[in-house]
Design a protein around this motif. Structure first.
Motif, mmCIF file in Angstrom:
data_model
loop_
_atom_site.group_PDB
_atom_site.id
_atom_site.type_symbol
_atom_site.label_atom_id
_atom_site.label_comp_id
_atom_site.label_asym_id
_atom_site.label_seq_id
_atom_site.Cartn_x
_atom_site.Cartn_y
_atom_site.Cartn_z
ATOM 1 N N THR A 41 0.854 -1.185 0.000
ATOM 2 C CA THR A 41 0.000 0.000 0.000
ATOM 3 C C THR A 41 0.891 1.238 0.000
ATOM 4 O O THR A 41 2.106 1.156 0.220
ATOM 5 N N TYR A 42 0.289 2.389 -0.219
ATOM 6 C CA TYR A 42 1.074 3.629 -0.157
ATOM 7 C C TYR A 42 1.601 3.869 1.264
ATOM 8 O O TYR A 42 2.683 4.425 1.443
ATOM 9 N N LYS A 70 -1.182 12.611 -16.902
ATOM 10 C CA LYS A 70 -2.571 13.006 -17.150
ATOM 11 C C LYS A 70 -2.901 12.975 -18.642
ATOM 12 O O LYS A 70 -3.905 12.403 -19.068
ATOM 13 N N LYS A 74 -6.316 7.605 -13.860
ATOM 14 C CA LYS A 74 -7.436 7.839 -12.947
ATOM 15 C C LYS A 74 -7.312 6.908 -11.737
ATOM 16 O O LYS A 74 -6.570 5.919 -11.772
ATOM 17 N N ASP A 75 -8.047 7.219 -10.679
ATOM 18 C CA ASP A 75 -7.959 6.433 -9.451
ATOM 19 C C ASP A 75 -8.292 4.959 -9.678
ATOM 20 O O ASP A 75 -7.742 4.082 -9.008
ATOM 21 N N LYS A 76 -9.186 4.666 -10.613
ATOM 22 C CA LYS A 76 -9.615 3.285 -10.827
ATOM 23 C C LYS A 76 -8.670 2.490 -11.727
ATOM 24 O O LYS A 76 -8.839 1.281 -11.905
ATOM 25 N N ASP A 77 -7.675 3.155 -12.305
ATOM 26 C CA ASP A 77 -6.779 2.483 -13.243
ATOM 27 C C ASP A 77 -5.787 1.557 -12.543
ATOM 28 O O ASP A 77 -5.399 1.775 -11.391
ATOM 29 N N GLU A 116 1.073 10.493 -8.807
ATOM 30 C CA GLU A 116 -0.364 10.589 -9.088
ATOM 31 C C GLU A 116 -1.199 9.680 -8.187
ATOM 32 O O GLU A 116 -2.423 9.666 -8.294
ATOM 33 N N GLY A 117 -0.543 8.886 -7.342
ATOM 34 C CA GLY A 117 -1.290 7.967 -6.478
ATOM 35 C C GLY A 117 -1.880 6.796 -7.229
ATOM 36 O O GLY A 117 -2.902 6.225 -6.817
ATOM 37 N N ALA A 118 -1.245 6.411 -8.340
ATOM 38 C CA ALA A 118 -1.785 5.337 -9.176
ATOM 39 C C ALA A 118 -1.536 3.968 -8.565
ATOM 40 O O ALA A 118 -0.571 3.770 -7.821
ATOM 41 N N THR A 119 -2.416 3.025 -8.884
ATOM 42 C CA THR A 119 -2.168 1.615 -8.606
ATOM 43 C C THR A 119 -1.383 1.072 -9.795
ATOM 44 O O THR A 119 -1.802 1.212 -10.941
ATOM 45 N N GLU A 120 -0.228 0.473 -9.525
ATOM 46 C CA GLU A 120 0.603 0.029 -10.642
ATOM 47 C C GLU A 120 1.266 -1.309 -10.364
ATOM 48 O O GLU A 120 1.356 -1.758 -9.223
#
Length: 554
Positions: free
Chosen positions: A7-8, A190, A196-199, A223-227
């Motif tokens: 997690t972050y 961007k 986006k948050d859901k990506d 960007e707070g992305a899930t990657e």
């Protein structure tokens, strides 16, 4: 399979703990230089972020480089410390890293300490007392909720030094700043990736190169992305490794190289069809021009004809993407093989030998005519070379070193490095053009073209091709390919010879090592290969050279 999920908050705690270790245990402070020589494990971005947090300038060296190459970079950077791992896994085999670091440190007088992450649990790892320290033991002496106040820095403070080199000369230490670099990454995450948050974002690159710096570590995390971050090869243990991961984790935005696309394409569509890739919504490529045939396969087979496909252009020096289709800003019509339009604020152009804008559709040199956020500060310890390399060819412009075309709609088509343009009987031909023609044939999976000296024509193109699974090499197919090039480009582009090979010599990030091809054909020794390409490992180059020599002589 081995999976770690962070997690972050997990990342935040790990970064603060390592920042505490660097400062408290080793006295690393603002302005100090630290080298990183690590595989694709989460501890690599943790170390990068921890060093950035305390104002230290880091320099990541790709883990395929030799001890001499590592030492050369550490000496130029004047690094005080190297962070590494004891080893890593590659195609099911263990690669031992620590002995390479030990050899490099012997030639790097500024390096006083080595931190070692234990990636391989039972690997015998020599440790020098008083110099070498285990990552885990250092953390054991650091409290779980340790906190380090981020160092306040001016925007132009050096964040990192990343070494880039061509086929000649010593590696150039490209210095990137902090504020401008973050600005271009925020904009391109961007505009280019529409994050986006859901990506679920996946950049299938190595952090040892700028793509990984920008679009695995700093861009997505900012960007707070899930990657996803992946340690391994695209075709091991099976050719559907990547497609299985896209299905398993629901990847929505995917970023990879044209060479990887062509490599996977040659195994056939059946490996893709085994998996549900319906979560994908945006596809991009990076690292080299994408052939129209590979673009169509990426668009039709991987993206299901529903995902925009971009071919981003940028380089180590630019820090972030400069030319691309922009699904998150304004998506213009797609054209197979083009890089698209410059991003907002970047004045990229194609000019002739005199520096004048080239007429639409004609070949010329790619330049950027205005400053941009994230542009390099300098070449480390060599500001004169910085000016000479990038700003002397065309006054007032940044010269990228690429050959390109701007069409009547303003789209830019990068054709490859300017030094990969052949002069055949007075006609200038890009190797990319001939390669694209060959890959457009139904039998060809990949192609690489080089020029060799010719007494009559000056240069003659020579082609190496690998075939798709259902085709066999023979003289009839060779003749067909010669005719194909003559038909699709013209007789002037017809290769002097076409060689069928089992595979092309590539670096781990997928770039074709053309110097190896040229050395084989001109019967030259491989010579000094430590500065061949940024991504090249010495052993890979030597093995590719010997294999090609034996195949060509058969």
């Amino acid at each position: 399979k081995e999976v770690r999920k962070l997690t972050y908050y997990d990342l935040y705690k790990m970064v603060n703990r390592m920042a505490t270790v660097f400062r408290r245990n080793f006295g690393i402070k603002k302005g100090d230089k630290v080298g990183l020589y690590m595989p694709m494990v989460p501890e690599l971005p943790v170390a990068m972020l921890a060093l950035a947090r305390i104002g230290a300038t880091f320099s990541v060296v790709f883990s395929g480089f030799s001890a001499d190459s590592l030492a050369e970079r550490m000496n130029d950077a004047e690094a005080k410390m190297i962070i590494t791992a004891n080893g890593f896994y590659r195609r099911g085999k263990i690669v031992n890293l620590k002995p390479i670091v030990d050899e490099a440190v012997e030639k790097s007088p500024t390096v006083k300490n080595v931190i070692v992450f234990r990636r391989i649990p039972d690997l015998d790892t020599p440790m020098t007392e008083g110099r070498d320290y285990w990552w885990s033991e250092l953390l054991n002496g650091t409290e779980e909720n340790a906190y380090i106040e981020p160092e306040h820095l001016p925007s132009e403070f050096p964040l990192y030094i990343l070494y880039t080199s061509g086929t000649t000369g010593k590696p150039k230490g490209i210095v990137h700043d902090t504020g401008g670099y973050m600005t271009v990454l925020h904009a391109t995450m961007k505009w280019v990736f529409d994050i986006k948050d859901k990506d679920v974002f996946w950049c299938a690159a190595d952090i040892g190169w700028v793509t990984g710096h920008s679009y695995i570590v700093f861009g997505p995390l900012m960007e707070g992305a899930t990657e996803i971050m992946y340690e391994g090869a695209p075709t091991f243990p099976e050719p559907d490794r990547w497609w299985a991961m896209i299905e398993r984790y629901g990847v929505t935005v995917y970023y990879t190289s044209p060479t990887a696309i062509r490599t996977l394409m040659k195994f056939g569509d059946q490996w893709v069809r085994r998996h549900d890739l319906s979560t994908l919504r945006i596809l991009h490529s990076v690292g080299e021009p994408i052939n129209p045939e590979a673009w169509r396969w990426y668009f039709e087979v991987i993206g299901g004809k529903r995902c925009p496909v971009g071919s981003t252009w940028w380089m180590t020096e630019t820090g972030g993407i400069m030319i691309s289709h922009l699904p998150g800003y304004a998506l213009v019509p797609l054209k197979p093989g083009t890089n698209g339009l410059p991003i907002p604020g970047v004045n990229a152009d194609v000019v002739d030998e005199s520096g004048n804008s080239a007429t639409p559709g004609s070949k010329g040199y790619l330049v950027i005519k205005n400053p941009w956020p994230g542009m390099p500060l300098t070449i480390h310890r060599d500001p004169d070379k910085f000016v000479q390399t990038y700003f002397s060819r065309f006054e007032g412009s940044y010269y990228a070193g690429d050959y390109a075309i701007k069409d009547e709609d303003g789209y830019i088509w990068v054709l490859g490095r300017a030094d990969e343009v052949l002069n055949v009987a007075g006609h200038r031909l890009g190797t990319y053009e001939i390669e694209s023609s060959l890959v457009g044939h139904k039998a060809v999976a990949e192609a690489a073209v080089i020029g060799v000296p010719d007494e009559v024509k000056g240069e003659v193109p020579m082609a190496f091709v690998t075939l798709r699974e259902s085709f066999e090499p023979n003289d009839e197919l060779r003749k067909e390919l010669h005719n194909w090039v003559r038909k699709t480009i013209g007789p002037i582009a017809d290769p002097g010879k076409i060689f069928f090979v089992s595979s092309l010599p590539k670096t781990r990030s997928g770039k074709i090592m053309r110097r190896v091809l040229k050395a084989v054909l001109t019967q030259q020794s491989l010579g000094d290969i430590t500065t061949l390409e940024d991504q090249a490992s010495v052993d890979e180059v030597k093995q590719a050279y010997e294999r090609l020599k034996s195949e060509i002589s058969e």
